[in-house]
Design a protein around this motif. Structure first.
Motif, short mmCIF file in Angstrom:
data_model
loop_
_atom_site.label_atom_id
_atom_site.label_comp_id
_atom_site.label_asym_id
_atom_site.label_seq_id
_atom_site.Cartn_x
_atom_site.Cartn_y
_atom_site.Cartn_z
N GLU A 64 0.85 -1.20 0.00
CA GLU A 64 0.00 0.00 0.00
C GLU A 64 0.88 1.24 0.00
O GLU A 64 0.62 2.21 -0.74
CB GLU A 64 -0.94 0.02 1.22
CG GLU A 64 -2.20 -0.78 1.04
CD GLU A 64 -1.95 -2.28 1.07
OE1 GLU A 64 -2.34 -2.96 0.10
OE2 GLU A 64 -1.37 -2.77 2.06
N LEU A 67 2.27 1.59 -3.44
CA LEU A 67 1.28 2.00 -4.44
C LEU A 67 1.04 3.51 -4.44
O LEU A 67 0.62 4.07 -5.44
CB LEU A 67 -0.05 1.28 -4.18
CG LEU A 67 -0.19 -0.15 -4.68
CD1 LEU A 67 -1.46 -0.78 -4.13
CD2 LEU A 67 -0.17 -0.20 -6.20
N LEU A 68 1.29 4.14 -3.29
CA LEU A 68 1.06 5.58 -3.17
C LEU A 68 2.32 6.38 -3.49
O LEU A 68 2.30 7.61 -3.41
CB LEU A 68 0.57 5.91 -1.76
CG LEU A 68 -0.76 5.27 -1.37
CD1 LEU A 68 -1.06 5.53 0.10
CD2 LEU A 68 -1.90 5.79 -2.24
N ARG A 82 -1.51 -0.29 -9.68
CA ARG A 82 -1.79 1.15 -9.63
C ARG A 82 -2.56 1.60 -10.87
O ARG A 82 -3.50 2.39 -10.77
CB ARG A 82 -0.47 1.91 -9.51
CG ARG A 82 -0.56 3.43 -9.65
CD ARG A 82 -1.26 4.11 -8.50
NE ARG A 82 -1.31 5.55 -8.68
CZ ARG A 82 -0.47 6.41 -8.09
NH1 ARG A 82 0.46 5.97 -7.27
NH2 ARG A 82 -0.58 7.71 -8.31
N SER A 87 -9.15 6.64 -8.49
CA SER A 87 -8.80 7.63 -7.46
C SER A 87 -9.51 7.30 -6.15
O SER A 87 -8.96 7.52 -5.07
CB SER A 87 -9.16 9.04 -7.93
OG SER A 87 -10.56 9.12 -8.22
N LEU A 90 -7.52 4.56 -4.44
CA LEU A 90 -6.28 5.09 -3.86
C LEU A 90 -6.56 5.93 -2.63
O LEU A 90 -5.78 5.91 -1.67
CB LEU A 90 -5.52 5.89 -4.91
CG LEU A 90 -4.99 5.09 -6.10
CD1 LEU A 90 -4.41 6.01 -7.16
CD2 LEU A 90 -3.95 4.08 -5.65
#
Length: 248
Positions: A64, A67-68, A82, A87, A90
């Protein structure tokens, strides 16, 4: 109190559906999720869609966090996930805590309290991984008084009771039963079975006990999905729950 613990789904939707069905059949008071929910080539968006509807205390894993991060610096398994996530997905991931306490009774971490990439219940030697001893695990939990410590990350189901009675449990991986690691030495973490894994914890008279559970599911669909997207190592891990060592 009965707690079901899942970890390391890695976008494997049919494995997650099978585990959630088994949990419903057995019954529990709460569900906790130890992170690494979407990374990989399988069904990342569909998996997050499902998890967003499931009442659970979910923390983030190292994937996580990754992924950001900057997409240009991502590994391929994170990049493909991703690209599939919206959005809204996320934003949900960004809102997950790195660690949590459940009802004051359990400490939830992905790797260890020190880092989301630590192995709490294993040690990696030059000739491969081995189970950690209680004496090796205890220092990583200094300052934490929870009687139950739940961790993931290694994808290997394991339980260890410390000398003071605390129980440490890794439920194993719902969605990816084997992977190759590189630190501190090249190694393979593997459960040895394609089954999806989770743990059921129960506290009676102040003492926690655990059942490590394997759930069969249509892993052939996951194998085909990985292979069709060019992730042959994932396909091998999903098929057998094992991987050969990296060629030297």
């Amino acid at each position: 109190m009965r707690i079901a613990a899942i970890s390391d789904v890695h976008g494997n939707l049919p494995a997650l559906e099978a585990v959630l069905a088994d949990i419903r059949a057995r019954g529990c008071d709460a569900l906790v999720n130890l992170g690494d929910v979407a990374s990989g080539p399988l069904w990342p968006a569909e998996t997050v869609d499902l998890l967003m509807t499931v009442p659970a205390l979910t923390i983030r894993g190292n994937h996580e966090r990754q992924l950001l991060a900057d997409p240009e610096r991502m590994r391929e398994s994170d990049r493909v996930a991703r690209e599939a996530l919206s959005s809204g997905h996320l934003a949900w991931i960004a809102g997950l805590p790195a660690q949590a306490r459940f009802a004051g009774a359990a400490l939830l971490v992905h790797g260890s309290p020190r880092s989301d990439i630590d192995y709490l219940l294993e040690r990696v030697e030059p000739d491969g991984p081995r189970p950690a001893t209680a004496a090796e695990v205890a220092p990583a939990l200094d300052g934490h008084d929870a009687g139950l410590v739940l961790c993931g990350h290694t994808h290997v189901p394991r339980a260890l009771r410390l000398a003071d009675g605390r129980l440490c449990v890794n439920p194993g991986s719902v969605g990816l039963p084997a992977f190759r690691g590189t630190e501190p030495y090249p190694h393979v973490m593997q459960s040895g079975t394609p089954a999806a894994r989770y743990a059921m914890l129960q506290r009676d008279s102040g003492t926690w006990d655990v059942e490590l559970i394997a759930v069969e599911y249509d892993h052939a669909a996951a194998v085909q999905r990985a292979r069709s997207r060019g992730f042959d190592v994932w396909a091998e891990a999903l098929r057998d729950g094992r991987l050969p060592p990296e060629p030297r």
